[in-house]
Design a protein around this motif. Sequence first.
Motif, PDB file in Angstrom:
ATOM      1  N   ASP A  61       0.828  -1.211   0.000  1.00 49.23           N
ATOM      2  CA  ASP A  61       0.000   0.000   0.000  1.00 49.23           C
ATOM      3  C   ASP A  61       0.857   1.254   0.000  1.00 49.23           C
ATOM      4  O   ASP A  61       0.542   2.234  -0.686  1.00 49.23           O
ATOM      5  CB  ASP A  61      -0.928   0.011   1.219  1.00 49.23           C
ATOM      6  N   GLU A  62       1.944   1.247   0.772  1.00 50.34           N
ATOM      7  CA  GLU A  62       2.830   2.415   0.814  1.00 50.34           C
ATOM      8  C   GLU A  62       3.510   2.635  -0.534  1.00 50.34           C
ATOM      9  O   GLU A  62       3.636   3.768  -1.005  1.00 50.34           O
ATOM     10  CB  GLU A  62       3.883   2.238   1.909  1.00 50.34           C
ATOM     11  N   ARG A 107       2.374   1.640  -3.493  1.00 49.47           N
ATOM     12  CA  ARG A 107       1.356   2.107  -4.441  1.00 49.47           C
ATOM     13  C   ARG A 107       1.062   3.586  -4.236  1.00 49.47           C
ATOM     14  O   ARG A 107       0.945   4.349  -5.197  1.00 49.47           O
ATOM     15  CB  ARG A 107       0.075   1.286  -4.267  1.00 49.47           C
ATOM     16  N   GLU A 108       0.983   4.000  -2.989  1.00 43.17           N
ATOM     17  CA  GLU A 108       0.700   5.409  -2.683  1.00 43.17           C
ATOM     18  C   GLU A 108       1.805   6.316  -3.214  1.00 43.17           C
ATOM     19  O   GLU A 108       1.538   7.383  -3.769  1.00 43.17           O
ATOM     20  CB  GLU A 108       0.567   5.581  -1.165  1.00 43.17           C
ATOM     21  N   ARG A 136       0.851   9.084  -6.054  1.00 43.61           N
ATOM     22  CA  ARG A 136       1.011  10.496  -5.691  1.00 43.61           C
ATOM     23  C   ARG A 136       2.159  11.186  -6.425  1.00 43.61           C
ATOM     24  O   ARG A 136       2.416  12.357  -6.195  1.00 43.61           O
ATOM     25  CB  ARG A 136       1.228  10.624  -4.186  1.00 43.61           C
TER      26      ARG A 136
END
Length: 536
Positions: A7-8, A10-11, A15
């Motif tokens: 998740d980190e 992908r973020e 972003r």
Amino acid sequence: MSALSTDEAREAIVRGRASLGIELGSTRIKACLVDESGRVLAVGSHEWENSYVDRVWTYSLDEVWAGIQAAYAALGIRVKHAYGIAIESLASIGISAMMHGYLAFDAQDQVLVPFRTWRNTNTGAAAAELSALFGVNMPLRWSIAHYRQAMLDAEPHVGAIDHLTTLAGYVHTALTGRRVLGVGDASGMFPIDPATGSYDADLVARFDALAADAAPRPLLDVLPTVLPAGAGAGELTAEGAALLDPTGALKPGALFCPPEGDAGTGMVATNAVAPRTGNVSAGTSIFAMIVLERPLARAHDELDIVTTPAGDPVAMVHCNNGASELAAWVGVFQRFADLIGSPLPPDAVYEALFTEALTAAPDAGGILSYNHLSGEPIAGLDEGRPLVIRTPDSQLTLANFLRSQLAGVFATLSLGMQVLDDEGVEVDRMLAHGGIFRTAGVAQRVLAAALDTAVSVERHASEGGAWGIAVLAAYSAARHAGATDDSLAAYLDAVAFADAEFATVVPDPAEVAGYTSYLDRYRAGLAAERAAVTAL
């Protein structure tokens, strides 16, 4: 530095906080995506190989772009599979490539002659002339030697030259429109003055006086503008985005760091940018970089004086021939495994053979291996002929043969490094990177014996320069955003290598003695190598 969760990661990509590094090496173009701290998010690569055309080692510029697009596409596939997204925006981008060589363009940005890589050694007259004029060693592969040799040979294209650059500089300009170069890469075109961080003004004046009748323009009008690590070097244009990612997913606007050479990115990848640190990069070529704390007493033919990406002076021992001949032999054994019905992937073949080499005699049982596929200035060779030589009383075993091949990879490097020993240059930390070190502790152990010093390998060693240029891109982004004002060395210590883990091999006295014996025989046997060049 803790690992990112999916998740980190992908973020960071969604972003637009990720940084991209692309390095064009001799046999592989590699793309590496990292987060703000240099943690690897994904990699992609494309294999390629130089061509020998009209007695010139070259790559076509069409191959350059096909390879870059293929490596970036492979990276995009990895990102899609791992995170379920496409790359649309990036914080920053960096381009790195093989240093030196010759890329000459006219005023319409048309290349005038095929790219001449660092591997070409036909610049002897120019290198000798410039070495005498400058009072420093001018290696055969440096861009200025190629440029002057073209003048001496009265090549018709010289009068049309508008600008020169390196391979990294060429790609950077196409993506940004900026004609600039990182100081480390620039230091392989023309000598750098450490006090100014740009081309040595006195030597520029000497060159302009020497070449007044042949040069189309003053030298400073021909060379790229020099920038240090951390500087902004332009932004990805719409045309550049389409060139890098023909699918149209990637948006323009990413900041670029100064384009760098593979020597500089190797220093970053091993955290060897501070004085009294050094690194060895092993691939198609092999070189050692030692960051100096004081000037050398005199010029040496075996040494180049280049710089770190931050502009600090570096003594470079560069060998044109590295692990290619070893890789060819590994391919032979891989094919044998196929034929007997026991196929193995390449890494497994390397591991099996390298492990066997550890059982060899420290001096390789009297077997000598010369890895010279091309000319090797340190060994006094204009051309190369790979050879395996042994005396009748040598011990021909698989282990000794493989140990000899590994020792041969580092032999010419050892000859050059002895010059630094004679100068009293001290190194607190020697690090190594490159694919040859993927099999833990084997090539590293041979190198430790060859240099008689402890050698460390860090976990990013196999990612190499592509990771190094990605970190330089992240550094530029951090400085541009005001997130850091650290020097490059401090930034690497605090961010990219904050929790780095190193595997260190201390040289074994028996192996040092064995390698010393091997090198003595190797040096004497160079006469046979020279004879082979003449005869074959």
